[in-house]
Design an enzyme around this catalytic site. Structure first.
Site, mmCIF file in Angstrom:
data_model
loop_
_atom_site.group_PDB
_atom_site.id
_atom_site.type_symbol
_atom_site.label_atom_id
_atom_site.label_comp_id
_atom_site.label_asym_id
_atom_site.label_seq_id
_atom_site.Cartn_x
_atom_site.Cartn_y
_atom_site.Cartn_z
ATOM 1 N N GLU A 128 -0.654 8.793 -9.399
ATOM 2 C CA GLU A 128 0.457 9.459 -9.113
ATOM 3 C C GLU A 128 1.786 9.194 -9.844
ATOM 4 O OE1 GLU A 128 2.817 10.998 -5.088
ATOM 5 O OE2 GLU A 128 1.384 9.384 -4.740
ATOM 6 N N GLY A 268 5.535 0.840 -4.361
ATOM 7 C CA GLY A 268 5.206 -0.128 -3.150
ATOM 8 C C GLY A 268 3.690 -0.075 -3.057
ATOM 9 N N ALA A 269 3.238 1.194 -2.995
ATOM 10 C CA ALA A 269 1.895 1.318 -2.710
ATOM 11 C C ALA A 269 1.487 2.762 -3.091
ATOM 12 C CB ALA A 269 1.467 1.137 -1.239
ATOM 13 N N MET A 270 0.130 3.042 -2.862
ATOM 14 C CA MET A 270 -0.380 4.253 -3.095
ATOM 15 C C MET A 270 -1.652 4.765 -2.243
ATOM 16 S SD MET A 270 -0.317 6.860 -5.045
ATOM 17 C CE MET A 270 -1.547 8.262 -4.698
ATOM 18 N N GLU A 271 -1.477 5.984 -1.806
ATOM 19 C CA GLU A 271 -2.405 6.445 -0.616
ATOM 20 C C GLU A 271 -3.737 6.927 -0.939
ATOM 21 O OE1 GLU A 271 0.326 10.119 -1.674
ATOM 22 O OE2 GLU A 271 0.650 7.824 -1.556
ATOM 23 N N ASN A 272 -4.104 6.642 -2.260
ATOM 24 C CA ASN A 272 -5.485 7.046 -2.716
ATOM 25 C C ASN A 272 -6.414 7.153 -1.488
ATOM 26 O OD1 ASN A 272 -4.237 6.362 -5.647
ATOM 27 N ND2 ASN A 272 -4.816 4.511 -4.835
ATOM 28 N N HIS A 304 2.614 3.697 6.513
ATOM 29 C CA HIS A 304 2.902 5.016 5.745
ATOM 30 C C HIS A 304 1.899 5.387 4.938
ATOM 31 C CE1 HIS A 304 5.847 7.389 3.353
ATOM 32 N NE2 HIS A 304 4.880 7.137 2.364
ATOM 33 N N GLU A 305 1.220 4.524 4.208
ATOM 34 C CA GLU A 305 -0.024 5.009 3.209
ATOM 35 C C GLU A 305 -1.405 5.418 4.188
ATOM 36 O OE1 GLU A 305 0.879 5.296 0.359
ATOM 37 O OE2 GLU A 305 2.655 3.851 0.489
ATOM 38 N N HIS A 308 -0.613 8.816 5.440
ATOM 39 C CA HIS A 308 -0.991 9.857 4.259
ATOM 40 C C HIS A 308 -2.335 10.414 4.207
ATOM 41 C CE1 HIS A 308 2.521 10.467 1.740
ATOM 42 N NE2 HIS A 308 2.597 9.029 1.510
#
Length: 881
Positions: A128, A268-272, A304-305, A308
């Site tokens: 992303e 911070g993080a990624m919601e893959n 949060h992630e 998603h």
């Protein structure tokens, strides 16, 4: 690294792709210097698209090794491959065909941390927003949804763990010490949600049973030896999954859910989908190494992630202009989760402080843009507070306008209508219009119009007629490219607080729609008359911060103090006191700038002692109430011709004046809070520590003696208390023996823990005063500092520029020159991080003229570089415009 192409993308130019990619298979043959990626794309031509329309795929720095169509080689004259695109001009006549692409990557050399890279020996991806095109040529856009089947091959000794999206399908051994794993994701997703992780990591495992009775295997992967520090993250994950079922009816849909913590990560993080990748600072925590803020952030970001999965993954964005559709909505959801897990009032105050600190300056400066932008040159630069925090506030306003039940009905309809689709803001709003029967056209301007509305209110009371009147006027200031603004629908929550501190009743209202304690402002000017009001009330307006506005309300100090003491809306109670502090600090900074002393009203100075001792208020709330507005908050309220040094001196004078006035009460409450028993990260315990540490700051300021901070530093049983004491010593007694000893002891104790050492860098970067820029330069030579690690850069350089008002804004411009040097150095390998550092210049025009000129010269020097990345040039040119 992509250099600036000058291309601008506009919302009105959107058109769907000529081709779709419903399925793809990928094979990764991993090697640090020569990874081979084979991608087989099932291409589908849209109805009505002619066979001679070329297929144009996105790339970024790629080299094509092989190209096949339906298994046959493609002639040289039938395609054109560059580093940034692959165009195939001769295609099969049939509507569906297969394209095979082979690319070669060097993940160990990828310091931009986009696409496939290596972090501490672990292969990792970040796709992303447009990172997938750094792995393979593709239609790298959110509205192209595909199912993925991914085979990963690697040397088993180097990478025993092989992960991708979806569910595990098969695995096994290969020749020469290699092995493989196959993953299949049955849910169509855009390429930005693709993920791969391979390496030698340890797993913390658990299991979750969904509301329909399905079992889900959970795993959090961390570096060996750090497993115990992932326990809180696992607990937060399970609570998030249950909460989303209960609050929104959303059940998890795969057989596994995996999280991987890495130390080199731009975000911070990624919601893959099914494989979240996290910056390890938002996973790892224990009492010895993490503050209470760290525990709260881990809880919120894990949630949060995970959230998603439905708001972002199952339903995604049609295009990047709709980014707030996933981010703003999901921020709202994680805010609600945290409010339910902790204290709703404390959480709301924290949210508003963050919004004002980051989003309000954005709205008031050259980087202002609507929640849904209409134009961008680099989408990475629109992961902003406006998209996230203001986007969340817009969702919250929908709930305020419609009520909880209708809002939930609208969300249910959204999930039902659009599951598996890439959608727009219009699709989202239409669901609430359908559920409520209301026309939200005017309200939708919150998505389309930049700027923070200002609401001006004048009040009067007619005792004879028993009528209370509010004269209300709204305006939205001009922003770049938007000189004229349309009138907004502003939901203004209110209460009329009577002499007994309770909300007063009224017989009727004229002049505006008033429903369930909310005045709906739709016109430029409203005269709102409340009938049958038995005594003069004090107006409590924008309760709970019902709308992200600035409120101009002339009110007597004793009325504000009355609200601070009696308002039954805890947010508004805090707001009243915060406004009193703000007004006092603005006045004091003006006097200090004029060479006068910073004197303060004795009534105001006496109230903090009452707050500290009021056990009817939770400790975390008292801590927030006693926290003075930050120097940046005062600067924002002043608005122009700002002298950060005068603000800093005024704030310190007020802190000392309060400390002297309340010294006995503060010391007593501090002592009473001392015996908290074994450490617990729960909200009540964290609140007690927060209050105690705020009181420690005051006690040190009032006495001028570091003894209490030294004692807490040496006896602290948690990082929360130890870091707070270190901050007091370094900031209030800089260069002193106590500060030097504490900093040295902290460094020695945690030199092998990068996340904790970040706190050491942060404390020093935020030391007030003009000498700090020299200290930051010195710290850049520290063995633990690295320009290639985003966490290190943010902790030292980013914190200094964004959070040290007197240091960064040194009157001779040295802070600006330092940041320009640092930005250009970081930009050489990580344009995203460099661009985000440069955002610290955004408010330069609000400074006094000498600082303005120094900041302008630093920005112009960056802009004058010939080969800037698109990320950085976009920020700098918009900031200078």
């Amino acid at each position: 690294m992509r250099t600036d192409t000058g291309q601008a993308f506009r919302l009105e130019d959107y058109r769907q792709s000529d081709y779709l990619i419903p399925e793809l298979e990928m094979i990764f043959r991993l090697d640090p210097e020569k990874t081979l990626v084979t991608t087989k794309l099932l291409i589908e031509r849209r109805d009505g698209v002619a066979a001679d329309v070329p297929l144009v795929l996105d790339g970024d720095g790629l080299k094509l090794e092989k190209l096949l169509i339906d298994g046959g080689a493609v002639e040289h004259n039938d395609h054109e491959a560059t580093a940034d695109s692959l165009t195939i001009t001769r295609l099969p006549r049939q509507s569906r065909f297969e394209v095979t692409i082979v690319t070669r990557l060097a993940p160990a050399q990828n310091k931009a941390l986009m696409g496939l890279y290596v972090s501490n020996g672990v292969y990792c991806t970040q796709c992303e927003a447009e990172g997938f095109r750094r792995i393979s040529y593709f239609l790298d856009r959110p509205d192209v949804l595909s199912t993925y089947r991914v085979r990963i091959e690697a040397r088993e000794k180097e990478a025993p763990l092989l992960l991708s999206n979806g569910n595990p399908a098969e695995s096994g051994a290969l020749e020469d010490g290699w092995h493989y794993a196959v993953w299949h994701d049955p849910f169509p997703k855009p390429s930005y949600l693709f993920a791969l992780v391979a390496g030698d990591l340890s797993a913390v495992r658990d299991r979750f049973v969904t509301m329909s009775g399905r079992g889900v295997d959970l795993a959090i992967y961390v570096e060996h030896g750090k497993e115990a520090r992932a326990a809180y993250a696992m607990d937060a994950l399970k609570r998030s999954m249950r909460w989303d079922e209960e609050r929104f009816g959303r059940e998890y849909d795969l057989d596994v859910f995996n999280i991987v913590a890495v130390s080199d990560f731009n975000m911070g993080a990624m919601e893959n989908k099914g494989l979240n990748v996290f910056n390890d600072k938002y996973v790892l925590a224990d009492p010895e190494t993490a503050t209470d803020a760290d525990f709260a952030n881990i809880e919120a970001i894990i949630a949060h992630e995970y959230f998603h999965n439905w708001t972002g993954n199952r339903i995604t964005c049609r295009d990047w202009f709709q980014l707030c559709l996933k981010e703003g909505l999901t921020v709202y959801r994680d805010h609600e989760f945290s409010a339910d897990q902790r204290s709703r009032a404390v959480k709301r105050i924290s949210e508003v402080r963050t919004l004002r600190a980051h989003q309000f300056p954005e709205d008031q400066g050259p980087l202002a843009h609507p929640v849904r932008p209409r134009r961008y040159r680099e989408i990475n630069n629109f992961y902003t507070a406006t998209v996230y925090e203001k986007g969340s506030e817009v969702v919250r306003m929908i709930r305020t306008i419609l009520g909880a039940d209708t809002f939930r009905a609208g969300m249910d309809l959204y999930f039902e209508r659009h599951d598996g689709q890439a959608v727009t803001i219009e699709d989202f709003v239409a669901c609430f219009e359908k559920a409520s029967g209301k026309d939200l056209t005017q309200f939708a301007l919150w998505y389309h119009q930049a700027g923070t509305p200002n609401v001006t209110v004048a009040t009067s009371y007619d005792a004879r007629a028993r009528e209370y009147t509010l004269e209300v006027e709204q305006s939205v200031p001009p922003t770049p490219s938007e000189a004229r603004k349309r009138l907004m629908h502003i939901p203004l929550a209110f209460g009329l607080v009577g002499p007994d501190g309770q909300d007063m009743a009224y017989d009727g209202v004229e002049g505006a729609e008033v429903e369930d304690g909310v005045i709906h402002l739709r016109k430029r000017r409203h005269i709102v008359r409340f009938k049958g009001v038995q005594a003069r009330p004090v107006a409590s307006l924008n309760r709970g911060f019902s709308a992200p506005i600035t409120l101009s309300l002339v009110m007597r100090q004793k009325d504000r103090l009355f609200l601070a003491c009696h308002d039954n809306d805890l947010f508004s109670r805090w707001e009243a006191l915060n406004t009193l502090f703000t007004e006092a600090l603005i006045d004091a900074s003006t006097r200090v700038r004029g060479g006068k002393s910073a004197d303060f009203d004795t009534t105001l100075l006496g109230y903090p002692a009452e707050i500290a001792a009021d056990e009817g208020l939770e400790a975390a709330y008292r801590a927030l109430a006693l926290t003075l507005p930050a120097e940046a908050d005062i600067a924002r309220e002043i608005g122009s011709n700002i002298d950060p040094d005068a603000i800093g001196r005024a704030r310190e004078a007020l802190r000392k004046a309060i400390a002297r006035e309340a010294q006995e009460t503060f010391a007593r409450v501090y002592r009473d809070l001392g015996d908290d028993g074994p450490f617990s990260p729960d909200a009540k315990s964290a609140g007690r520590r927060a209050l105690r540490n705020v009181l420690l700051e005051y006690m040190a300021a009032g006495s001028g003696d570091p003894a209490s901070a030294v004692r807490q530093f040496e006896t602290a049983s948690s990082m929360a208390d130890r870091a707070a004491a270190l901050s007091v010593l370094a900031h209030q007694f800089p260069g002193g023996d106590a500060a030097r000893a504490a900093l040295a002891a902290f460094e020695e104790r945690y030199r092998d823990n990068p996340l904790v050492l970040d706190k050491w860098f942060i404390v020093q970067a935020t030391t007030p005063g003009g000498k700090t820029v020299d200290l930051v330069r010195e710290l850049m030579e520290h063995p633990a500092f690295s320009l290639t690690n985003p966490n290190r850069v943010r902790s030292l350089i980013g914190t200094f520029a964004s959070s040290n008002q007197t240091g960064f804004h040194r009157s001779d411009g040295e802070g600006y020159r330092f940041l320009a040097d640092a930005v250009l150095a970081v930009e050489k390998h990580n344009p995203q991080v460099a661009a985000r550092l440069a955002v610290a210049f955004r408010s330069w025009r609000s400074l006094e003229k000498g600082r303005q000129e120094e900041a302008r010269k630093a920005l112009a020097r960056i802009a004058g570089e010939k080969e800037l990345s698109r990320d950085l040039r976009d920020i700098v040119e918009r900031t200078l415009a």
